[in-house]
Scaffold this motif. Structure first.
Motif, PDB file in Angstrom:
ATOM      1  N   ASP A  36     -15.828  -6.093  12.919  1.00  0.00           N
ATOM      2  CA  ASP A  36     -16.457  -5.374  14.030  1.00  0.00           C
ATOM      3  C   ASP A  36     -15.550  -4.299  14.614  1.00  0.00           C
ATOM      4  OD1 ASP A  36     -18.799  -6.877  13.806  1.00  0.00           O
ATOM      5  OD2 ASP A  36     -18.025  -8.437  15.154  1.00  0.00           O
ATOM      6  N   LEU A  37     -14.251  -4.378  14.317  1.00  0.00           N
ATOM      7  CA  LEU A  37     -13.298  -3.388  14.817  1.00  0.00           C
ATOM      8  C   LEU A  37     -12.763  -2.457  13.736  1.00  0.00           C
ATOM      9  CD1 LEU A  37     -11.199  -5.596  17.272  1.00  0.00           C
ATOM     10  CD2 LEU A  37     -13.012  -3.970  17.840  1.00  0.00           C
ATOM     11  N   CYS A  38     -12.979  -2.810  12.481  1.00  0.00           N
ATOM     12  CA  CYS A  38     -12.453  -1.996  11.378  1.00  0.00           C
ATOM     13  C   CYS A  38     -13.359  -0.803  11.108  1.00  0.00           C
ATOM     14  CB  CYS A  38     -12.314  -2.836  10.114  1.00  0.00           C
ATOM     15  SG  CYS A  38     -11.674  -1.903   8.707  1.00  0.00           S
ATOM     16  N   THR A  39     -12.769   0.385  11.168  1.00  0.00           N
ATOM     17  CA  THR A  39     -13.479   1.617  10.828  1.00  0.00           C
ATOM     18  C   THR A  39     -12.862   2.280   9.598  1.00  0.00           C
ATOM     19  OG1 THR A  39     -12.077   2.990  12.245  1.00  0.00           O
ATOM     20  CG2 THR A  39     -14.070   2.059  13.248  1.00  0.00           C
ATOM     21  N   GLU A  40     -12.005   1.536   8.886  1.00  0.00           N
ATOM     22  CA  GLU A  40     -11.245   2.088   7.764  1.00  0.00           C
ATOM     23  C   GLU A  40     -10.456   3.309   8.213  1.00  0.00           C
ATOM     24  OE1 GLU A  40     -13.300   2.574   4.061  1.00  0.00           O
ATOM     25  OE2 GLU A  40     -14.528   0.796   4.426  1.00  0.00           O
ATOM     26  N   CYS A  41     -10.095   3.315   9.479  1.00  0.00           N
ATOM     27  CA  CYS A  41      -9.310   4.382  10.128  1.00  0.00           C
ATOM     28  C   CYS A  41     -10.083   5.694  10.276  1.00  0.00           C
ATOM     29  CB  CYS A  41      -7.968   4.600   9.443  1.00  0.00           C
ATOM     30  SG  CYS A  41      -6.834   3.206   9.648  1.00  0.00           S
ATOM     31  N   LYS A  42     -11.397   5.665  10.018  1.00  0.00           N
ATOM     32  CA  LYS A  42     -12.215   6.871  10.256  1.00  0.00           C
ATOM     33  C   LYS A  42     -12.085   7.237  11.732  1.00  0.00           C
ATOM     34  CE  LYS A  42     -14.139   6.955   6.155  1.00  0.00           C
ATOM     35  NZ  LYS A  42     -13.510   7.690   5.134  1.00  0.00           N
ATOM     36  N   GLY A  43     -11.884   8.522  11.990  1.00  0.00           N
ATOM     37  CA  GLY A  43     -11.692   8.987  13.350  1.00  0.00           C
ATOM     38  C   GLY A  43     -10.230   9.055  13.745  1.00  0.00           C
ATOM     39  N   HIS A  44      -9.391   8.339  13.011  1.00  0.00           N
ATOM     40  CA  HIS A  44      -7.954   8.338  13.292  1.00  0.00           C
ATOM     41  C   HIS A  44      -7.164   9.039  12.181  1.00  0.00           C
ATOM     42  CE1 HIS A  44      -8.061   5.604  16.739  1.00  0.00           C
ATOM     43  NE2 HIS A  44      -8.940   4.882  16.079  1.00  0.00           N
ATOM     44  N   TYR A  45      -7.375   8.585  10.939  1.00  0.00           N
ATOM     45  CA  TYR A  45      -6.590   9.053   9.799  1.00  0.00           C
ATOM     46  C   TYR A  45      -7.502   9.345   8.611  1.00  0.00           C
ATOM     47  CZ  TYR A  45      -3.035   6.717  12.623  1.00  0.00           C
ATOM     48  OH  TYR A  45      -2.244   6.311  13.659  1.00  0.00           O
ATOM     49  N   ASP A  46      -6.940   9.987   7.608  1.00  0.00           N
ATOM     50  CA  ASP A  46      -7.695  10.308   6.391  1.00  0.00           C
ATOM     51  C   ASP A  46      -7.903   9.095   5.492  1.00  0.00           C
ATOM     52  OD1 ASP A  46      -7.912  12.984   7.103  1.00  0.00           O
ATOM     53  OD2 ASP A  46      -6.078  13.546   6.048  1.00  0.00           O
ATOM     54  N   ALA A  47      -7.023   8.108   5.604  1.00  0.00           N
ATOM     55  CA  ALA A  47      -7.104   6.917   4.768  1.00  0.00           C
ATOM     56  C   ALA A  47      -6.690   5.705   5.598  1.00  0.00           C
ATOM     57  CB  ALA A  47      -6.185   7.059   3.563  1.00  0.00           C
ATOM     58  N   PRO A  48      -7.115   4.509   5.205  1.00  0.00           N
ATOM     59  CA  PRO A  48      -6.732   3.308   5.934  1.00  0.00           C
ATOM     60  C   PRO A  48      -5.219   3.099   5.920  1.00  0.00           C
ATOM     61  CG  PRO A  48      -8.584   2.842   4.489  1.00  0.00           C
ATOM     62  CD  PRO A  48      -8.080   4.206   4.137  1.00  0.00           C
ATOM     63  N   THR A  49      -4.623   3.037   7.090  1.00  0.00           N
ATOM     64  CA  THR A  49      -3.165   2.889   7.150  1.00  0.00           C
ATOM     65  C   THR A  49      -2.706   1.523   6.666  1.00  0.00           C
ATOM     66  OG1 THR A  49      -3.256   2.233   9.482  1.00  0.00           O
ATOM     67  CG2 THR A  49      -2.846   4.554   9.007  1.00  0.00           C
ATOM     68  N   CYS A  50      -3.525   0.501   6.876  1.00  0.00           N
ATOM     69  CA  CYS A  50      -3.113  -0.833   6.430  1.00  0.00           C
ATOM     70  C   CYS A  50      -2.901  -0.858   4.918  1.00  0.00           C
ATOM     71  CB  CYS A  50      -4.117  -1.898   6.858  1.00  0.00           C
ATOM     72  SG  CYS A  50      -5.796  -1.669   6.233  1.00  0.00           S
ATOM     73  N   GLN A  51      -3.786  -0.187   4.187  1.00  0.00           N
ATOM     74  CA  GLN A  51      -3.637  -0.140   2.730  1.00  0.00           C
ATOM     75  C   GLN A  51      -2.387   0.634   2.331  1.00  0.00           C
ATOM     76  OE1 GLN A  51      -7.440   1.514   1.550  1.00  0.00           O
ATOM     77  NE2 GLN A  51      -8.162  -0.489   0.892  1.00  0.00           N
ATOM     78  N   SER A  52      -2.093   1.692   3.057  1.00  0.00           N
ATOM     79  CA  SER A  52      -0.948   2.527   2.672  1.00  0.00           C
ATOM     80  C   SER A  52       0.396   1.854   2.955  1.00  0.00           C
ATOM     81  CB  SER A  52      -1.020   3.891   3.354  1.00  0.00           C
ATOM     82  OG  SER A  52      -0.885   3.766   4.744  1.00  0.00           O
ATOM     83  N   VAL A  53       0.461   0.937   3.913  1.00  0.00           N
ATOM     84  CA  VAL A  53       1.735   0.290   4.221  1.00  0.00           C
ATOM     85  C   VAL A  53       1.891  -1.079   3.563  1.00  0.00           C
ATOM     86  CG1 VAL A  53       1.996   1.486   6.422  1.00  0.00           C
ATOM     87  CG2 VAL A  53       0.932  -0.780   6.381  1.00  0.00           C
ATOM     88  N   CYS A  54       0.811  -1.614   3.012  1.00  0.00           N
ATOM     89  CA  CYS A  54       0.865  -2.937   2.392  1.00  0.00           C
ATOM     90  C   CYS A  54       1.695  -2.897   1.108  1.00  0.00           C
ATOM     91  CB  CYS A  54      -0.544  -3.432   2.086  1.00  0.00           C
ATOM     92  SG  CYS A  54      -0.571  -5.092   1.365  1.00  0.00           S
ATOM     93  N   PRO A  55       2.698  -3.781   0.990  1.00  0.00           N
ATOM     94  CA  PRO A  55       3.531  -3.780  -0.217  1.00  0.00           C
ATOM     95  C   PRO A  55       2.885  -4.481  -1.414  1.00  0.00           C
ATOM     96  CG  PRO A  55       4.284  -5.481   1.277  1.00  0.00           C
ATOM     97  CD  PRO A  55       3.184  -4.733   1.993  1.00  0.00           C
ATOM     98  N   ILE A  56       1.764  -5.167  -1.195  1.00  0.00           N
ATOM     99  CA  ILE A  56       1.098  -5.885  -2.280  1.00  0.00           C
ATOM    100  C   ILE A  56      -0.081  -5.045  -2.786  1.00  0.00           C
ATOM    101  CG2 ILE A  56      -0.082  -8.017  -2.959  1.00  0.00           C
ATOM    102  CD1 ILE A  56       2.873  -8.362  -2.075  1.00  0.00           C
ATOM    103  N   THR A  57      -0.075  -4.716  -4.050  1.00  0.00           N
ATOM    104  CA  THR A  57      -1.119  -3.891  -4.643  1.00  0.00           C
ATOM    105  C   THR A  57      -2.482  -4.581  -4.548  1.00  0.00           C
ATOM    106  OG1 THR A  57       0.489  -2.980  -6.191  1.00  0.00           O
ATOM    107  CG2 THR A  57      -1.828  -2.670  -6.735  1.00  0.00           C
TER     108      THR A  57
END
Length: 84
Positions: A36-57
């Motif tokens: 309900d809170l996840c927007t995949e970072c739409k409105g904030h960033y071009d891509a989801p930041t959680c995916q970009s910082v996660c060390p596990i592929t």
């Protein structure tokens, strides 16, 4: 679509502080994303930041149970930010 953290999460705590919507929190065993809170970072960033910082592929994936269009994600962003 909201994102989802898979069971191969190592609880490194990289994703939680990066989420601009505070959608990520520690669950019973691994971090979880509140759809309900996840927007995949739409409105904030071009891509989801959680995916970009996660060390596990491919640990953070699109949740097939929460299919949303880009427009729906942006509408959710407006509501969460109190811009409506």
């Amino acid at each position: 679509m909201a994102l989802k953290i898979k069971s191969n999460c190592i609880n490194c705590d990289m994703c939680e502080p990066e989420c601009p919507n505070n959608a990520i929190s520690m669950g019973d065993e691994i971090y979880e994303i509140d759809p309900d809170l996840c927007t995949e970072c739409k409105g904030h960033y071009d891509a989801p930041t959680c995916q970009s910082v996660c060390p596990i592929t491919k640990c953070i994936i699109t949740d097939p149970q929460r299919v949303e269009t880009e427009e729906q994600l942006l509408d959710k962003f407006v509501i969460i930010q109190g811009l409506a």
